[in-house]
Design an enzyme around this catalytic site. Structure first.
Site, PDB file in Angstrom:
ATOM      1  N   SER A 133       1.599  56.415  74.343  1.00 44.34           N
ATOM      2  CA  SER A 133       2.652  57.970  74.931  1.00 44.34           C
ATOM      3  C   SER A 133       3.074  57.020  76.551  1.00 44.34           C
ATOM      4  O   SER A 133       2.143  57.468  77.712  1.00 44.34           O
ATOM      5  CB  SER A 133       2.171  59.337  75.054  1.00 44.34           C
ATOM      6  OG  SER A 133       3.261  60.207  75.379  1.00 44.34           O
ATOM      7  N   LYS A 159       5.201  55.430  72.131  1.00 38.73           N
ATOM      8  CA  LYS A 159       5.764  56.621  72.143  1.00 38.73           C
ATOM      9  C   LYS A 159       6.798  57.073  73.173  1.00 38.73           C
ATOM     10  O   LYS A 159       5.715  57.225  74.606  1.00 38.73           O
ATOM     11  CB  LYS A 159       5.461  57.438  71.379  1.00 38.73           C
ATOM     12  CG  LYS A 159       5.373  59.187  72.258  1.00 38.73           C
ATOM     13  CD  LYS A 159       4.567  60.078  72.083  1.00 38.73           C
ATOM     14  CE  LYS A 159       3.828  61.171  73.200  1.00 38.73           C
ATOM     15  NZ  LYS A 159       3.387  62.361  72.231  1.00 38.73           N
ATOM     16  N   LEU A 160       8.256  56.423  73.541  1.00 37.15           N
ATOM     17  CA  LEU A 160       8.498  57.094  74.894  1.00 37.15           C
ATOM     18  C   LEU A 160       8.828  58.910  75.366  1.00 37.15           C
ATOM     19  O   LEU A 160       9.514  59.621  74.106  1.00 37.15           O
ATOM     20  CB  LEU A 160       9.873  56.128  74.478  1.00 37.15           C
ATOM     21  CG  LEU A 160      10.041  55.358  75.065  1.00 37.15           C
ATOM     22  CD1 LEU A 160      11.225  54.413  74.742  1.00 37.15           C
ATOM     23  CD2 LEU A 160       8.771  54.200  75.209  1.00 37.15           C
ATOM     24  N   ASP A 187       9.398  61.502  72.298  1.00 35.86           N
ATOM     25  CA  ASP A 187       8.455  62.577  72.712  1.00 35.86           C
ATOM     26  C   ASP A 187       9.755  63.700  73.413  1.00 35.86           C
ATOM     27  O   ASP A 187       9.664  63.542  74.790  1.00 35.86           O
ATOM     28  CB  ASP A 187       7.133  63.474  72.853  1.00 35.86           C
ATOM     29  CG  ASP A 187       6.717  64.406  72.234  1.00 35.86           C
ATOM     30  OD1 ASP A 187       7.729  65.824  72.585  1.00 35.86           O
ATOM     31  OD2 ASP A 187       5.023  64.575  72.849  1.00 35.86           O
ATOM     32  N   GLU A 212       9.598  63.944  68.962  1.00 35.45           N
ATOM     33  CA  GLU A 212       8.805  64.894  68.354  1.00 35.45           C
ATOM     34  C   GLU A 212       9.048  65.653  69.364  1.00 35.45           C
ATOM     35  O   GLU A 212       9.487  66.115  69.959  1.00 35.45           O
ATOM     36  CB  GLU A 212       7.582  63.830  68.891  1.00 35.45           C
ATOM     37  CG  GLU A 212       6.253  65.120  69.087  1.00 35.45           C
ATOM     38  CD  GLU A 212       4.985  64.405  69.766  1.00 35.45           C
ATOM     39  OE1 GLU A 212       5.170  63.562  69.875  1.00 35.45           O
ATOM     40  OE2 GLU A 212       4.054  65.278  69.910  1.00 35.45           O
ATOM     41  N   ASP A 237       5.171  68.856  66.930  1.00 36.17           N
ATOM     42  CA  ASP A 237       3.738  69.223  67.764  1.00 36.17           C
ATOM     43  C   ASP A 237       3.993  71.110  68.357  1.00 36.17           C
ATOM     44  O   ASP A 237       3.395  71.564  67.941  1.00 36.17           O
ATOM     45  CB  ASP A 237       3.975  68.160  69.103  1.00 36.17           C
ATOM     46  CG  ASP A 237       3.231  68.050  69.596  1.00 36.17           C
ATOM     47  OD1 ASP A 237       2.320  69.173  69.683  1.00 36.17           O
ATOM     48  OD2 ASP A 237       3.251  67.521  70.682  1.00 36.17           O
ATOM     49  N   LYS A 260      -3.137  68.220  66.435  1.00 39.32           N
ATOM     50  CA  LYS A 260      -4.258  68.362  67.411  1.00 39.32           C
ATOM     51  C   LYS A 260      -4.632  69.291  67.641  1.00 39.32           C
ATOM     52  O   LYS A 260      -4.420  70.775  67.520  1.00 39.32           O
ATOM     53  CB  LYS A 260      -3.551  68.788  69.688  1.00 39.32           C
ATOM     54  CG  LYS A 260      -2.043  67.270  69.150  1.00 39.32           C
ATOM     55  CD  LYS A 260      -1.354  67.563  70.838  1.00 39.32           C
ATOM     56  CE  LYS A 260      -0.064  66.929  70.961  1.00 39.32           C
ATOM     57  NZ  LYS A 260       0.484  67.289  71.964  1.00 39.32           N
ATOM     58  N   GLY A 288      -2.033  63.792  71.447  1.00 38.48           N
ATOM     59  CA  GLY A 288      -3.709  63.335  72.372  1.00 38.48           C
ATOM     60  C   GLY A 288      -2.849  64.686  73.561  1.00 38.48           C
ATOM     61  O   GLY A 288      -2.154  64.623  73.438  1.00 38.48           O
TER      62      GLY A 288
HETATM   63  C1  NPQ Z   1       2.014  65.590  73.965  1.00 36.92           C
HETATM   64  N1  NPQ Z   1       0.489  64.170  75.193  1.00 36.92           N
HETATM   65  O1  NPQ Z   1       1.775  64.480  73.079  1.00 36.92           O
HETATM   66  C2  NPQ Z   1       1.681  65.098  75.158  1.00 36.92           C
HETATM   67  C3  NPQ Z   1       1.488  66.811  75.583  1.00 36.92           C
HETATM   68  C4  NPQ Z   1       1.328  66.357  77.270  1.00 36.92           C
HETATM   69  C5  NPQ Z   1      -0.399  61.974  75.089  1.00 36.92           C
HETATM   70  O2  NPQ Z   1       1.758  62.489  74.932  1.00 36.92           O
HETATM   71  C6  NPQ Z   1      -1.937  67.506  81.334  1.00 36.92           C
HETATM   72  C7  NPQ Z   1      -2.735  67.272  80.149  1.00 36.92           C
HETATM   73  C8  NPQ Z   1      -0.889  65.789  81.089  1.00 36.92           C
HETATM   74  C9  NPQ Z   1      -2.265  67.034  78.870  1.00 36.92           C
HETATM   75  C10 NPQ Z   1       1.013  66.005  79.173  1.00 36.92           C
HETATM   76  C11 NPQ Z   1       0.890  63.199  75.194  1.00 36.92           C
HETATM   77  C12 NPQ Z   1      -0.354  66.299  79.991  1.00 36.92           C
HETATM   78  C13 NPQ Z   1      -1.266  66.938  78.842  1.00 36.92           C
HETATM   79  C14 NPQ Z   1       1.129  66.196  78.245  1.00 36.92           C
HETATM   80  C15 NPQ Z   1      -0.615  67.007  77.484  1.00 36.92           C
HETATM   81  O3  NPQ Z   1       3.362  66.459  73.775  1.00 36.92           O
HETATM   82 MG    MG Z   2       4.270  65.809  72.204  1.00 38.85          MG
END
Ligand code: NPQ
Ligand code: MG
Length: 365
Positions: A133, A159-160, A187, A212, A237, A260, A288
């Site tokens: 990501s 993933k952008l 996303d 997303e 999500d 998640k 994640g």
């Molecule tokens: C998502 N994660 O899918 C998230 C959101 C996200 C890997 O893109 C600190 C802790 C910062 C949790 C930023 C990815 C964060 C976080 C983004 C979760 O939407």
């Molecule tokens: Mg997301």
């Protein structure tokens, strides 16, 4: 086996680089760890809430509070992972806090029986393909350099993160630079409204795997409308907090689901969503939350289930941290190995853990 007590441990993990999304920028991961202690084994769970309620309503201080005030006191003394969900069900919400507690009980229990998370959950693979990501950047040049480095490292999907003002231009630039073979998705973290439907349809030109969470968490009906006006598949999500919510699929709100475990209240609920989606032929992938090696180990095990047919945000430890609290997860040909030891199959490194710990609290049962 009786639980002796539970430790709540706060750690501060500096990120290798700031991570910017449509809702904010993080430079340090503020993590709550739950350690369940029994006479025979201990188990770890990682709470994925952020320090502020920006991704969802949960935040770390609230998770610690609900755990010590309500969830831990309601936990059955007998170590039984299946009993955790029902015992905590009277308390509404707080799924990330519940997930961490259930994971710690599950880990302790599996370490005693000698079974791995992967085997317990029903994994069918011993390695999983990994995506990465990529945060919002200050310039397209910086984005292209960053994506290039991840592609070099072997990530099989990119993933952008997008938001108003950072969408069509960066996506076009990445598509042009890296070609049509790159598995690419975006996303929005709920940054758009249905009024942006025509703008979002411009992303249709770039053969994205999915978009997303384009709209707000509770905009299921609008997601269903948007799905009819763009060609890019919609993946939810933030909107999917339970297996019941995953029924949103049948409304036409999405055709893919990001699972998640923290967001949905635990690995057992995550498996139920997997089973439901698989029965309906809906692809799922493992999201994640910038987990340390503790949460990452369990996510990789989950991602090895047969319905996880798209690469997840199960990146290597070094994507986020210079030093992980467990031995680092490292990419091998774009894949991570699924741990096969008892429980999580990985242990925190005591010295590292002590260095990043900011507070501990012992709750005797
Ligand atoms: C998502 N994660 O899918 C998230 C959101 C996200 C890997 O893109 C600190 C802790 C910062 C949790 C930023 C990815 C964060 C976080 C983004 C979760 O939407
Ligand atoms: Mg997301």
């Amino acid at each position: 086996m009786e639980i002796t007590g539970i430790e709540l441990r706060r750690i501060a993990m500096p990120l290798v680089a700031p991570f910017r999304t449509s809702f904010g920028t993080e430079t340090t991961r503020d993590v709550l760890l739950v350690r369940v202690v029994t006479p025979e084994a201990e188990g770890w769970g990682e709470c994925v809430a952020m320090s502020e309620p920006l991704y969802s309503s949960e935040y770390v201080d609230a998770a610690a509070d609900v755990l010590r005030r309500f969830l831990i006191p309601a936990l059955p003394r007998e170590l039984d992972p299946q009993a955790v969900g029902p015992a905590l069900a009277p308390f509404k919400g707080h799924r990330m806090a519940k997930a961490a507690l259930e994971a710690a009980v599950l880990d302790a229990s599996l370490r005693i029986t000698g079974e791995s998370f992967a085997r317990y959950l029903g994994a069918t693979r011993d390695r999983v393909p990994c995506g990465v990501s990529v945060g919002i950047m200050g310039s397209v040049a910086e984005l292209l350099d960053t994506v290039g480095a991840y592609v070099e490292e072997g990530y099989v999907r990119v993933k952008l993160k997008i938001g108003p003002g950072w969408d069509v231009t960066p996506v076009r630039a990445v598509r042009e630079r890296f070609g049509e073979d790159l598995l690419l998705q975006v996303d929005a973290n709920a940054a758009y409204t249905l009024a942006d439907a025509r703008h979002l349809a411009r992303l249709d030109d770039f053969d994205l795997l999915l978009i997303e969470q384009p709209l707000a968490d509770d905009d299921l009906v609008q997601h269903a409308r948007l799905a009819r006006s763009i060609r890019t598949p919609i993946c939810l999500d933030e909107s999917i907090e339970s297996a019941a919510h995953a029924a949103a699929i049948s409304l036409g709100a999405c055709s893919v689901v990001n699972i998640k475990p923290g967001r949905v209240g635990g690995y057992l609920e995550a498996r139920r969503i997997h089973d439901l989606c698989r029965a309906h032929g809906v692809a799922v992938w493992c999201g994640g939350m910038l987990e340390t090696g503790i949460g990452r180990a369990a996510n990789v095990a989950l991602a090895a289930l047969p319905g996880f047919t798209l690469p997840g945000d199960t990146s290597a430890s070094r994507r986020y941290f210079h030093t992980d609290v467990t031995p680092p997860f490292e990419l091998d040909g774009g894949h991570l190995d699924v741990p096969d030891g008892p429980g999580l199959g990985v242990d925190p490194v005591p010295d590292v853990l002590d260095k990043v710990t900011t507070a501990t609290e012992w709750i005797r049962l």
